[in-house]
Design a protein around this motif. Structure first.
Motif, short mmCIF file in Angstrom:
data_model
loop_
_atom_site.label_atom_id
_atom_site.label_comp_id
_atom_site.label_asym_id
_atom_site.label_seq_id
_atom_site.Cartn_x
_atom_site.Cartn_y
_atom_site.Cartn_z
N ALA A 185 0.95 -1.12 0.12
CA ALA A 185 0.25 -0.02 -0.06
C ALA A 185 0.99 1.25 0.14
N ASN A 186 2.03 1.08 0.71
CA ASN A 186 2.84 2.40 0.99
C ASN A 186 3.52 2.60 -0.43
N LEU A 187 3.86 1.74 -1.04
CA LEU A 187 4.73 1.76 -2.29
C LEU A 187 3.71 2.31 -3.46
N LEU A 188 2.50 1.96 -3.51
CA LEU A 188 1.38 2.56 -4.37
C LEU A 188 1.25 3.68 -4.16
N THR A 189 1.27 4.39 -2.99
CA THR A 189 1.08 5.66 -2.38
C THR A 189 2.30 6.51 -3.05
N THR A 190 3.52 5.87 -2.79
CA THR A 190 4.72 6.79 -3.39
C THR A 190 4.56 6.60 -4.82
N LEU A 191 4.11 5.75 -5.43
CA LEU A 191 3.92 5.83 -6.93
C LEU A 191 2.94 6.79 -7.44
N THR B 161 -5.50 0.62 0.01
CA THR B 161 -5.41 2.24 -0.16
C THR B 161 -6.52 2.60 -0.77
N THR B 162 -7.59 1.95 -1.29
CA THR B 162 -8.78 2.18 -1.98
C THR B 162 -8.84 2.51 -3.40
N ALA B 163 -7.63 2.08 -3.82
CA ALA B 163 -7.19 2.15 -5.48
C ALA B 163 -8.17 0.56 -5.82
N VAL B 164 -8.44 0.51 -7.26
CA VAL B 164 -9.20 -0.81 -7.45
C VAL B 164 -8.30 -1.82 -8.05
N PHE B 165 -8.41 -2.88 -7.68
CA PHE B 165 -7.55 -4.06 -7.92
C PHE B 165 -8.15 -4.83 -9.22
N ALA C 133 9.66 0.04 1.03
CA ALA C 133 8.66 0.53 1.72
C ALA C 133 8.35 0.43 3.09
N HIS C 134 7.75 1.29 3.58
CA HIS C 134 7.36 1.20 5.19
C HIS C 134 6.24 0.10 5.52
N ASP C 135 6.35 -0.78 6.53
CA ASP C 135 5.51 -1.64 6.68
C ASP C 135 4.32 -1.32 7.61
N GLU C 136 4.07 -0.17 7.86
CA GLU C 136 2.84 0.38 8.67
C GLU C 136 1.91 1.30 7.79
N TYR C 137 0.78 0.82 7.62
CA TYR C 137 0.00 1.90 6.81
C TYR C 137 -1.33 2.08 7.49
N ILE C 138 -1.68 3.11 7.37
CA ILE C 138 -3.27 3.25 7.86
C ILE C 138 -4.25 3.39 6.86
N ILE C 139 -5.35 2.63 6.88
CA ILE C 139 -6.18 2.46 5.89
C ILE C 139 -7.15 3.80 5.97
N PRO C 140 -7.51 4.57 4.71
CA PRO C 140 -8.17 5.72 5.06
C PRO C 140 -9.56 5.37 5.09
N PRO C 141 -10.30 6.32 5.28
CA PRO C 141 -11.74 6.16 5.75
C PRO C 141 -12.41 5.34 4.21
N THR C 142 -13.16 4.52 4.35
CA THR C 142 -13.49 3.85 3.19
C THR C 142 -15.17 3.61 3.35
N VAL D 220 -0.34 6.44 -6.85
CA VAL D 220 -1.71 5.77 -7.08
C VAL D 220 -2.81 6.05 -6.04
N LYS D 221 -3.85 6.75 -6.76
CA LYS D 221 -5.06 7.59 -5.93
C LYS D 221 -6.18 6.63 -5.75
N LYS D 222 -7.02 6.89 -4.74
CA LYS D 222 -8.50 6.32 -4.88
C LYS D 222 -9.05 6.18 -6.19
N GLY D 223 -9.29 5.10 -6.46
CA GLY D 223 -10.21 4.73 -7.52
C GLY D 223 -9.19 4.35 -8.91
N GLU D 224 -8.21 4.61 -8.82
CA GLU D 224 -7.26 4.39 -10.11
C GLU D 224 -6.94 2.80 -9.86
N SER D 225 -6.82 2.19 -11.11
CA SER D 225 -6.59 0.85 -11.26
C SER D 225 -5.19 0.30 -11.18
N VAL D 226 -5.12 -0.90 -10.50
CA VAL D 226 -3.88 -1.58 -10.47
C VAL D 226 -4.26 -2.97 -10.84
N PHE D 227 -3.53 -3.44 -12.01
CA PHE D 227 -3.79 -4.65 -12.37
C PHE D 227 -2.75 -5.64 -11.96
#
Ligand code: AMP
Length: 583
Positions: free
Chosen positions: A91-97, A125-129, A200-209, A99-106
């Motif tokens: 999740a942290n590495l996606l954030t570094t790249l 991260t609330t991106a879409v898988f 990447a850091h191994d702690e991540y706080i899930i955003p409100p979903t 990637v935002k809410k609703g964007e797609s990760v395949f």
């Protein structure tokens, strides 16, 4: 043959659903939702939180969440705590790249640990898988990546080189490709997943979903166009949890094996989410079907609950292996099947071979989870799909373009419909609002299947109401295959049908009209089949091909696949009032 008393005790555990009628009468989704945690401080509902975080902080912390069996039979285990840490890194590495809410990760990987970590990390991260089936050829991969606006793709070097690299120019929105097996980054776009994970850091706080937040995208085939992207939301986790408990009958300490690939919805809803949400141990095998391997996995891994598909069951039935004599399968408590009709013969074979009937259940990509099922505590009627999940209202209906009439007489064939409102109902076909709307009549969702209901409420599958082909349990849209065939230099027109096959349900058969100047011989036949295999992959490409002088069409120019099929099978040709003169 060893018979441990623990195994026997587990085998006779009382089912979670003890009385179908009582639970159906009293069931409501709010009560079930209370059994999930929800994000801390009431900040919503996130699939990854329910599947991993809540267990990683509780008594299941050290339970094995995932056991991955590699092709060479070595295994790698991940506890719930491990998955918590690794998915947080992802999740942290996606954030570094960026990637935002609703964007797609395949993902296009095969069943390797990275796929599962990526799925959970993306959901955090609330991106879409969106997982893709690794057996797809470049064309189905392109269709899906482009329609789903893939921003990030996780894949292996081999799959990247073979299937994705040639497509890159046609995929402008694809910003990052993360290779699972490279130690160093290749360039700014093609990166090493190993390296990114390390950093990447191994702690991540899930955003409100909000429960309505898009979470998973699954492509499914249509009859008239390219694949449709069925969008599912985080709130779907409630169906995964409930069906895991009542249909797959998960109990504490269970070992569960779903043989489906996450590229198909079963492999995600039940190969990732449902077992983890229920805190059991999820077995993943990287290899494809192999009878001896499968039986030995059931034995060695002490599988309690096994979820598989009719194609595999039919293959096992035809083999000269007596599993009960050759393997210790004492731990098996429940076998379920989905994806195609499970014939009565297969249910009874389960009884004879494993000492328990195989329990069929029905659902589809759009429903996100099991909707109709046979339950451990309910009397099985072999050949029936069972009864609707408590909380789900199903019916048989007569349907027109604008209306729906529910049929109440038993045994009357009609459209299988579901009342809107179950938590895992798909919320959209991506960018295809009209197609989505067409699936509903008022409060009812039209599944596209035909079925009957008997006087006791058991549902019986009849067939598809459209031309979609079910081959080895996979939906194949004729249009997608026809489009690929038409790209061959010799093909003027093509039509594709599903031809019944005793082993794989239906096989894809193509009828091809050649352009003038081409000779209809075996060499060309093989050449076109080979071309389609390369483009579409073996799971989708035609297995049979016939040359014809013309295709039957309606007066408005639509190919009458149903007529081709009737002719192929020697069945009555039916209503031909719309048929245009052929050729
Ligand atoms: P998919 O969306 O690929 O999961 O395919 C869903 C379709 O598979 C359904 O609409 C049915 O046509 C078929 N299917 C799934 N489960 C069953 C079942 N138990 N019996 C008969 N057909 C099934």
């Amino acid at each position: 043959m060893k018979n441990s008393s623990a195994a026997i005790l587990k085998k006779y555990l009382a089912p979670n659903l003890t009385d179908y009628e009582i639970l159906s009468g009293s069931f409501n989704w709010q009560d079930e939702q209370r059994l999930l945690n929800g994000l801390p401080e009431g900040k919503g509902l996130n699939i990854a939180y329910e599947a991993v975080e809540r267990h990683a902080k509780g008594k299941s912390k050290d339970t094995i969440a995932l056991r991955c069996i590699h092709k060479d039979r070595t295994t790698k285990d991940f506890t719930y705590y491990d998955l918590h840490k690794l998915s947080s890194r992802f999740a942290n590495l996606l954030t570094t790249l960026g990637v935002k809410k609703g964007e797609s990760v395949f993902a296009l990987t095969g069943r390797i640990p990275e796929l599962y970590i990526a799925a959970l990390g993306t959901l955090k991260t609330t991106a879409v898988f969106c997982p893709l089936y690794a057996v797809f050829g470049p064309e189905p991969v392109f269709q899906r990546l482009s329609k789903g606006d893939a921003k990030v793709l996780i894949t292996t070097t081999a799959l990247f080189e073979k299937k994705v690299k040639p497509l890159l120019e046609r995929l402008p929105s694809l910003q990052f490709i993360l290779l699972t097996d490279k130690a160093a980054h290749i360039n700014e776009k093609v990166l090493s997943l190993l390296r990114l994970m390390e950093e990447a850091h191994d702690e991540y706080i899930i955003p409100p979903t909000d429960p309505e937040t898009p979470a998973l995208l699954h492509f499914t085939s249509g009859t008239t166009g390219m694949p449709k992207g069925a969008m599912h939301v985080h709130g779907a986790v409630l169906t995964h949890y409930t069906t895991g408990k009542y249909v797959l009958d998960f109990h504490e300490g269970d070992i569960f094996w779903c043989t489906a690939d996450p590229g198909w919805v079963t492999g995600t809803s039940y190969g990732i989410i449902a077992p983890l949400v229920n805190a059991v141990t999820n077995i993943v095998d990287e290899e494809e079907f192999d009878a001896a391997r499968w039986y030995s996995i059931l034995e060695e891994q002490k599988v309690n609950v096994w979820y598989t598909a009719p194609t595999a069951i039919r293959r096992l039935m035809r083999m000269d292996i007596q599993p009960k004599e050759n393997y210790d399968l004492e731990n098996l408590r429940l076998i379920c099947s989905v994806g195609e009709p499970l014939h009565a013969e297969a249910v009874l074979w389960g009884e004879k071979t494993f000492g328990m009937p195989i329990l069929d259940n029905w659902w589809q990509t759009e429903t996100g989870g099991i909707m109709i099922a046979n339950y451990r505590s309910m009397k099985v009627r072999p050949g029936s799909m069972g009864k609707p999940l408590p909380g789900v209202e199903a019916a048989i209906a007569e349907v027109t373009d604008s209306e729906i009439k529910i049929v109440t007489e038993p045994y009357k064939q009609g459209h299988l419909v579901l009342k809107k409102g179950w938590p895992s109902m798909f919320r959209a076909y991506l960018y295809e609002e009209e197609r989505y709307k067409k699936c509903f009549r008022g409060d009812w969702y039209l599944t596209g299947d035909l079925a009957k209901k008997d006087e006791d409420g058991y549902y019986w599958f009849v067939g598809r109401a459209d031309d979609i082909i079910k081959t080895s349990g996979h939906m194949v849209g004729p249009f997608e295959v026809e489009s690929a065939l038409m790209e061959h230099a010799a093909v003027a027109e093509a039509a594709v049908i599903g031809k019944p096959d005793p082993m794989i349900g239906e096989l894809v058969k193509a009828f091809v009209v050649l352009k003038t100047g081409f000779i209809a011989d075996e060499k060309l036949q093989l050449d076109i089949i080979g071309y389609a295999r390369k483009k579409l992959g073996p799971a989708v490409a035609p297995k049979e091909l016939a040359f014809v002088d013309g295709l039957p069409k309606t007066k408005s120019g639509k190919i009458l696949r149903r007529l081709l099929k009737a002719r192929e099978l020697g069945l009555p040709e039916g209503d031909l009032s719309t048929l245009e003169k052929e050729n």
